[in-house]
Design a protein around this motif. Structure first.
Motif, PDB file in Angstrom:
ATOM      1  N   GLN A  21      -4.730  -9.203   4.999  1.00 46.19           N
ATOM      2  CA  GLN A  21      -4.346  -8.018   5.762  1.00 46.19           C
ATOM      3  C   GLN A  21      -3.887  -6.924   4.807  1.00 46.19           C
ATOM      4  O   GLN A  21      -3.440  -7.202   3.695  1.00 46.19           O
ATOM      5  CB  GLN A  21      -3.188  -8.365   6.702  1.00 46.19           C
ATOM      6  CG  GLN A  21      -3.529  -9.458   7.689  1.00 46.19           C
ATOM      7  CD  GLN A  21      -2.341  -9.873   8.526  1.00 46.19           C
ATOM      8  OE1 GLN A  21      -1.241 -10.023   7.994  1.00 46.19           O
ATOM      9  NE2 GLN A  21      -2.559 -10.053   9.808  1.00 46.19           N
ATOM     10  N   CYS A  22      -3.966  -5.696   5.286  1.00 47.70           N
ATOM     11  CA  CYS A  22      -3.431  -4.569   4.529  1.00 47.70           C
ATOM     12  C   CYS A  22      -1.949  -4.821   4.274  1.00 47.70           C
ATOM     13  O   CYS A  22      -1.196  -5.131   5.190  1.00 47.70           O
ATOM     14  CB  CYS A  22      -3.618  -3.286   5.337  1.00 47.70           C
ATOM     15  SG  CYS A  22      -2.743  -1.869   4.631  1.00 47.70           S
ATOM     16  N   ARG A  23      -1.544  -4.698   3.013  1.00 47.54           N
ATOM     17  CA  ARG A  23      -0.160  -5.015   2.650  1.00 47.54           C
ATOM     18  C   ARG A  23       0.830  -4.086   3.330  1.00 47.54           C
ATOM     19  O   ARG A  23       1.939  -4.457   3.676  1.00 47.54           O
ATOM     20  CB  ARG A  23      -0.018  -4.900   1.129  1.00 47.54           C
ATOM     21  CG  ARG A  23       1.275  -5.410   0.593  1.00 47.54           C
ATOM     22  CD  ARG A  23       1.342  -5.214  -0.894  1.00 47.54           C
ATOM     23  NE  ARG A  23       1.307  -3.797  -1.218  1.00 47.54           N
ATOM     24  CZ  ARG A  23       1.380  -3.297  -2.449  1.00 47.54           C
ATOM     25  NH1 ARG A  23       1.453  -4.107  -3.469  1.00 47.54           N
ATOM     26  NH2 ARG A  23       1.348  -2.023  -2.656  1.00 47.54           N
ATOM     27  N   ARG A  24       0.395  -2.846   3.531  1.00 47.02           N
ATOM     28  CA  ARG A  24       1.332  -1.858   4.057  1.00 47.02           C
ATOM     29  C   ARG A  24       1.521  -1.978   5.571  1.00 47.02           C
ATOM     30  O   ARG A  24       2.643  -1.962   6.055  1.00 47.02           O
ATOM     31  CB  ARG A  24       0.845  -0.460   3.712  1.00 47.02           C
ATOM     32  CG  ARG A  24       1.928   0.582   3.900  1.00 47.02           C
ATOM     33  CD  ARG A  24       1.303   1.949   3.995  1.00 47.02           C
ATOM     34  NE  ARG A  24       1.492   2.704   2.770  1.00 47.02           N
ATOM     35  CZ  ARG A  24       1.077   3.960   2.625  1.00 47.02           C
ATOM     36  NH1 ARG A  24       0.439   4.569   3.587  1.00 47.02           N
ATOM     37  NH2 ARG A  24       1.298   4.590   1.509  1.00 47.02           N
ATOM     38  N   CYS A  25       0.412  -2.130   6.322  1.00 43.76           N
ATOM     39  CA  CYS A  25       0.558  -2.077   7.788  1.00 43.76           C
ATOM     40  C   CYS A  25       0.148  -3.377   8.476  1.00 43.76           C
ATOM     41  O   CYS A  25       0.221  -3.465   9.690  1.00 43.76           O
ATOM     42  CB  CYS A  25      -0.212  -0.895   8.354  1.00 43.76           C
ATOM     43  SG  CYS A  25      -1.985  -1.123   8.307  1.00 43.76           S
ATOM     44  N   ARG A  26      -0.303  -4.375   7.715  1.00 42.72           N
ATOM     45  CA  ARG A  26      -0.598  -5.705   8.256  1.00 42.72           C
ATOM     46  C   ARG A  26      -1.727  -5.722   9.273  1.00 42.72           C
ATOM     47  O   ARG A  26      -1.715  -6.527  10.205  1.00 42.72           O
ATOM     48  CB  ARG A  26       0.659  -6.330   8.885  1.00 42.72           C
ATOM     49  CG  ARG A  26       1.830  -6.427   7.930  1.00 42.72           C
ATOM     50  CD  ARG A  26       1.573  -7.567   6.969  1.00 42.72           C
ATOM     51  NE  ARG A  26       2.564  -7.585   5.889  1.00 42.72           N
ATOM     52  CZ  ARG A  26       3.471  -8.547   5.730  1.00 42.72           C
ATOM     53  NH1 ARG A  26       3.510  -9.544   6.544  1.00 42.72           N
ATOM     54  NH2 ARG A  26       4.313  -8.493   4.723  1.00 42.72           N
ATOM     55  N   VAL A  27      -2.707  -4.859   9.098  1.00 45.84           N
ATOM     56  CA  VAL A  27      -3.886  -4.938   9.947  1.00 45.84           C
ATOM     57  C   VAL A  27      -4.913  -5.831   9.231  1.00 45.84           C
ATOM     58  O   VAL A  27      -4.945  -5.885   8.002  1.00 45.84           O
ATOM     59  CB  VAL A  27      -4.427  -3.513  10.254  1.00 45.84           C
ATOM     60  CG1 VAL A  27      -5.124  -2.905   9.063  1.00 45.84           C
ATOM     61  CG2 VAL A  27      -5.340  -3.540  11.462  1.00 45.84           C
ATOM     62  N   ASP A  28      -5.704  -6.580   9.994  1.00 44.18           N
ATOM     63  CA  ASP A  28      -6.680  -7.493   9.391  1.00 44.18           C
ATOM     64  C   ASP A  28      -7.700  -6.738   8.537  1.00 44.18           C
ATOM     65  O   ASP A  28      -8.150  -5.651   8.916  1.00 44.18           O
ATOM     66  CB  ASP A  28      -7.461  -8.243  10.484  1.00 44.18           C
ATOM     67  CG  ASP A  28      -6.639  -9.334  11.142  1.00 44.18           C
ATOM     68  OD1 ASP A  28      -5.462  -9.492  10.791  1.00 44.18           O
ATOM     69  OD2 ASP A  28      -7.202 -10.029  12.012  1.00 44.18           O
ATOM     70  N   TYR A  77     -10.645   2.833   2.780  1.00 44.20           N
ATOM     71  CA  TYR A  77      -9.294   3.135   3.245  1.00 44.20           C
ATOM     72  C   TYR A  77      -8.979   2.304   4.472  1.00 44.20           C
ATOM     73  O   TYR A  77      -9.836   2.127   5.339  1.00 44.20           O
ATOM     74  CB  TYR A  77      -9.187   4.613   3.665  1.00 44.20           C
ATOM     75  CG  TYR A  77      -9.449   5.585   2.557  1.00 44.20           C
ATOM     76  CD1 TYR A  77      -8.403   6.095   1.796  1.00 44.20           C
ATOM     77  CD2 TYR A  77     -10.749   6.009   2.269  1.00 44.20           C
ATOM     78  CE1 TYR A  77      -8.636   6.991   0.782  1.00 44.20           C
ATOM     79  CE2 TYR A  77     -10.996   6.909   1.245  1.00 44.20           C
ATOM     80  CZ  TYR A  77      -9.931   7.398   0.504  1.00 44.20           C
ATOM     81  OH  TYR A  77     -10.170   8.276  -0.510  1.00 44.20           O
ATOM     82  N   CYS A  78      -7.752   1.847   4.569  1.00 41.92           N
ATOM     83  CA  CYS A  78      -7.272   1.213   5.797  1.00 41.92           C
ATOM     84  C   CYS A  78      -7.306   2.253   6.913  1.00 41.92           C
ATOM     85  O   CYS A  78      -6.822   3.378   6.732  1.00 41.92           O
ATOM     86  CB  CYS A  78      -5.845   0.726   5.570  1.00 41.92           C
ATOM     87  SG  CYS A  78      -5.078   0.103   7.068  1.00 41.92           S
ATOM     88  N   ILE A  79      -7.879   1.890   8.073  1.00 39.30           N
ATOM     89  CA  ILE A  79      -7.961   2.887   9.159  1.00 39.30           C
ATOM     90  C   ILE A  79      -6.595   3.171   9.786  1.00 39.30           C
ATOM     91  O   ILE A  79      -6.435   4.169  10.459  1.00 39.30           O
ATOM     92  CB  ILE A  79      -8.955   2.482  10.289  1.00 39.30           C
ATOM     93  CG1 ILE A  79      -8.575   1.132  10.892  1.00 39.30           C
ATOM     94  CG2 ILE A  79     -10.388   2.511   9.814  1.00 39.30           C
ATOM     95  CD1 ILE A  79      -9.264   0.867  12.221  1.00 39.30           C
ATOM     96  N   CYS A  80      -5.640   2.278   9.568  1.00 42.81           N
ATOM     97  CA  CYS A  80      -4.325   2.484  10.184  1.00 42.81           C
ATOM     98  C   CYS A  80      -3.399   3.324   9.310  1.00 42.81           C
ATOM     99  O   CYS A  80      -2.803   4.274   9.788  1.00 42.81           O
ATOM    100  CB  CYS A  80      -3.664   1.148  10.481  1.00 42.81           C
ATOM    101  SG  CYS A  80      -4.480   0.268  11.806  1.00 42.81           S
ATOM    102  N   CYS A  81      -3.279   2.964   8.033  1.00 42.99           N
ATOM    103  CA  CYS A  81      -2.278   3.646   7.198  1.00 42.99           C
ATOM    104  C   CYS A  81      -2.901   4.476   6.075  1.00 42.99           C
ATOM    105  O   CYS A  81      -2.184   5.125   5.317  1.00 42.99           O
ATOM    106  CB  CYS A  81      -1.295   2.630   6.621  1.00 42.99           C
ATOM    107  SG  CYS A  81      -2.034   1.560   5.370  1.00 42.99           S
ATOM    108  N   GLN A  82      -4.254   4.447   5.972  1.00 42.16           N
ATOM    109  CA  GLN A  82      -4.988   5.264   4.985  1.00 42.16           C
ATOM    110  C   GLN A  82      -4.774   4.830   3.537  1.00 42.16           C
ATOM    111  O   GLN A  82      -5.169   5.531   2.614  1.00 42.16           O
ATOM    112  CB  GLN A  82      -4.644   6.770   5.110  1.00 42.16           C
ATOM    113  CG  GLN A  82      -4.749   7.325   6.514  1.00 42.16           C
ATOM    114  CD  GLN A  82      -6.131   7.117   7.112  1.00 42.16           C
ATOM    115  OE1 GLN A  82      -7.133   7.311   6.453  1.00 42.16           O
ATOM    116  NE2 GLN A  82      -6.185   6.690   8.360  1.00 42.16           N
TER     117      GLN A  82
HETATM  118 ZN   LIG Z   1      -2.960  -0.356   6.364  1.00 43.30          ZN
END
Ligand SMILES: [Zn+2]
Length: 116
Positions: A21-28, A77-82
């Motif tokens: 998961q993204c380390r920053r926002c925990r999205v898969d 880029y993570c779609i949630c936190c960029q």
């Molecule tokens: Zn993220």
């Protein structure tokens, strides 16, 4: 802010493997079971190679000179936190590196692992 559709990886389809998961926002981002290679180097250290990752958006094409020669890549880029999580190989110019085209790199330090 608009609605954001986040893809959750089906845990039973990962064969009981952990999910990155993204380390920053925990999205898969990807399943550990889908790692094609652990022997890659990102900008921040060790990195993993995948056929497919989820919940990312692609940056513009950029030419980069990596350890293995010239490549055209897109940052992902993570779609949630960029946060920048890695890159996608758009084009490899060396014949021996062509197998990477269309594949994704995730930086290990940008990921956290959720146990199955
Ligand atoms: Zn993220």
């Amino acid at each position: 802010m608009g609605l954001l559709f986040v893809e959750v990886l089906p845990r039973d389809a990962t064969g009981g493997a952990a999910v990155l998961q993204c380390r920053r926002c925990r999205v898969d981002a990807a399943s550990v079971a889908a790692i094609l290679s652990r022997d890659f180097h990102g900008r921040l250290g060790r990195a993993y190679l995948f056929d497919r990752v989820v919940n990312i958006s692609l940056g513009p094409n950029e030419d980069r000179y990596l350890r293995t020669g010239r490549h055209t890549v897109n940052d992902i880029y993570c779609i949630c936190c960029q946060e920048i999580l890695g890159w996608r190989y758009e084009k490899a110019y060396e014949e021996t590196e062509k197998y990477k085209e269309g594949k994704f790199i995730l930086e290990r330090t940008m990921m956290c692992k959720q146990a199955p």
